[in-house]
Design a protein around this motif. Structure first.
Motif, short mmCIF file in Angstrom:
data_model
loop_
_atom_site.label_atom_id
_atom_site.label_comp_id
_atom_site.label_asym_id
_atom_site.label_seq_id
_atom_site.Cartn_x
_atom_site.Cartn_y
_atom_site.Cartn_z
N GLN A 45 -54.62 9.29 -35.46
CA GLN A 45 -55.12 8.12 -34.75
C GLN A 45 -54.06 7.62 -33.78
OE1 GLN A 45 -58.38 6.92 -35.07
NE2 GLN A 45 -58.44 8.89 -36.14
N PRO A 46 -54.47 7.07 -32.63
CA PRO A 46 -53.49 6.60 -31.63
C PRO A 46 -52.58 5.52 -32.17
CG PRO A 46 -55.71 6.69 -30.70
CD PRO A 46 -55.85 6.90 -32.17
N LYS A 47 -51.32 5.56 -31.75
CA LYS A 47 -50.42 4.45 -32.04
C LYS A 47 -50.71 3.30 -31.09
CE LYS A 47 -45.54 3.34 -32.75
NZ LYS A 47 -44.16 3.86 -32.83
N ASN A 48 -51.07 3.65 -29.83
CA ASN A 48 -51.41 2.60 -28.86
C ASN A 48 -52.26 3.19 -27.75
OD1 ASN A 48 -51.52 0.28 -27.30
ND2 ASN A 48 -49.34 -0.15 -27.49
N HIS A 49 -53.38 2.53 -27.47
CA HIS A 49 -54.18 2.82 -26.28
C HIS A 49 -53.56 2.05 -25.12
CE1 HIS A 49 -57.77 5.23 -27.06
NE2 HIS A 49 -57.77 4.72 -28.28
#
Length: 474
Positions: free
Chosen positions: A352-356
């Protein structure tokens, strides 16, 4: 100590981890005094340079001046982020040192060797050219391609140069002679989009590299065996970019909107470790926080050469540089997409992304970590360059001065400056600390497609639609 002449501060690192408890610091203290404090708390035997940031802005004045100018409340604890700086400084380039004719079509890619002593360029005229940096003249016109040269990549030990073309062929060159090292390598059915070498600290001398292609595959090649040894198949659209990470993981980004992480077994069999699926459109660009040391291997700013060193010495020097670059937070990945966004991944922890990272108004064409891994720069067709925190992915600032799409960006080796190349025919140098335009470099007469800042920090090379290669110096 009188609290009226002091301010309660909390020193934290880039991840927000405190350096001890909050403390009263004299208001007349500035960056020099804060650096002394940081070195003392970190128990550094050698004093290291640090920069300090409040609310994302670099602190360049005494605390009192900052507090008065920004009307900062004295009733709250002032959080100051410390970041280690390079021990050397890169001079900003400011003038054209040479405008070298030779290519008969657009210059599509430029790349300095890992020690900064040689320069290669690839062109629509089907040639790769090697240039003498010191005399600023052409050395060799390397002929072997039959179509546009889309990508060039030096091995991180500086002994090999490979290039890929629009027909899907790969040529291996001997940099000292400019001669083709065997026949062109064939295997891809469409054009080569990207090339990445296996890191020096994993294998020395360098012999394997990976290529990505619009034919939906990535391939690993052995320059000694002169053949493809592994095919990484699984994407359903063209593969736009590839990176060979320092832990042996190969990353491929594709027009199928996914990023795949591959491990290759000792027997050469590909193993898909993980798939990252969050982008809503093509993945255009990938960058690793360790890219700079993976590119330069054992070579650093001191200019030390390793021609007489043992393989173990070279591997050890490269591994020390890699471990330092990887740091506490590990090797991080960022991706840029046609969906106008970027994503920072903590790929070893989660899919899962750490930050978009949002803010660009058009596609993100190129992403790049600073050499120290502290910043991420993004170039977009919306004519802007944006800077982001390399650990958290938080937005820092936007650089707007180009009046055309920004095609490519390149960092100075000390991470203090960023260079951008644009459709508007200019190069621009940006000061990261001051968050402002430092220098405009006019000189090209048409779109600038490619730019590279030499690893020794002394030179910049650029090329584009006007067919000329330009060298810039300080």
């Amino acid at each position: 100590m009188e609290t009226g002449m002091t301010v309660m501060c909390r020193l934290v690192d880039a991840e927000g981890i405190p350096l001890g408890d909050p403390m009263y610091i004299p208001q007349q203290a500035g960056p020099v005094q804060l650096a002394e404090l940081a070195n003392r708390f970190l128990n550094n035997e050698e004093k290291l340079p640090y920069a300090f940031y409040v609310s994302g802005e670099e602190l360049r004045v005494p605390l009192r001046t900052y507090i008065v100018e920004r009307s900062v409340s004295m009733e709250e604890v002032l959080t100051i982020v410390y970041r280690q700086q390079a021990v050397f400084r890169t001079r900003p380039v400011s003038r054209i040192s040479a405008s070298i004719p030779g290519h008969r079509d657009s210059v599509l890619c430029v790349s300095f060797s890992p020690d900064g002593t040689q320069l290669a360029s690839g062109s629509g005229d089907t040639t790769v050219r090697l240039w003498d940096i010191y005399t600023q003249t052409p050395m060799f016109a390397c002929r072997g391609h039959t179509n546009w040269v889309m990508s060039v990549a030096w091995s991180p030990d500086g002994k090999h140069l490979v290039s890929g073309d629009l027909a899907g062929n790969i040529c291996c060159w001997i940099p000292k002679t400019g001669r083709l090292d065997g026949r062109p390598l064939r295997g891809h059915r469409k054009w080569i989009t990207s090339i990445s070498w296996e890191p020096v600290h994993l294998t020395y001398p360098c012999r394997r590299f990976v290529t990505s292609s619009k034919d939906e595959d990535a391939r690993i090649w052995d320059i000694t065996l002169k053949r493809s040894v592994t095919c990484l198949s699984g994407h359903t659209r063209g593969v736009t970019c590839v990176k060979w990470g320092g832990d042996g993981i190969i990353y491929t980004g594709s027009q199928d909107c996914t990023i795949k992480m591959w491990q290759v077994t000792p027997e050469g069999l590909p193993c898909l470790k993980k798939q990252l699926k969050e982008h809503g459109h093509w993945v255009n660009s990938l960058a690793l926080s360790t890219d700079y040391v993976l590119r330069t291997g054992a070579f650093d700013h001191t200019g030390k050469q390793y021609s007489s060193s043992s393989p173990e010495e070279v591997r050890k020097a490269a591994l020390e540089r890699y471990d330092q670059a990887k740091g506490t937070y590990g090797e991080r990945l960022v991706s840029g997409s046609d969906d106008n966004t970027m994503i920072l991944w903590d790929q070893y922890v989660s899919d899962q992304p750490k930050n978009h990272m949002t803010g660009h108004k058009q596609l993100v064409n190129h992403v790049c970590f600073s050499p120290n891994g502290q910043w991420i720069a993004s170039a977009s067709f919306d004519n802007s360059v944006k800077i982001w925190d390399g650990n958290t992915g938080e937005f820092i600032t936007t650089f707007q001065a180009h009046i055309g799409s920004v095609y490519q960006i390149s960092w100075s080796p000390d991470s203090r400056m960023l260079l951008s190349a644009s459709k508007d025919s200019t190069l621009k140098i940006w000061d990261i600390g001051l968050r402002q335009l430092k220098k405009v470099l006019p000189g090209h007469s048409d779109e600038v497609y490619a730019v590279d800042w030499s690893p020794d920090g002394e030179k910049v090379a650029s090329g584009g639609k006007d067919k000329s290669l330009k060298l810039w110096m300080g």
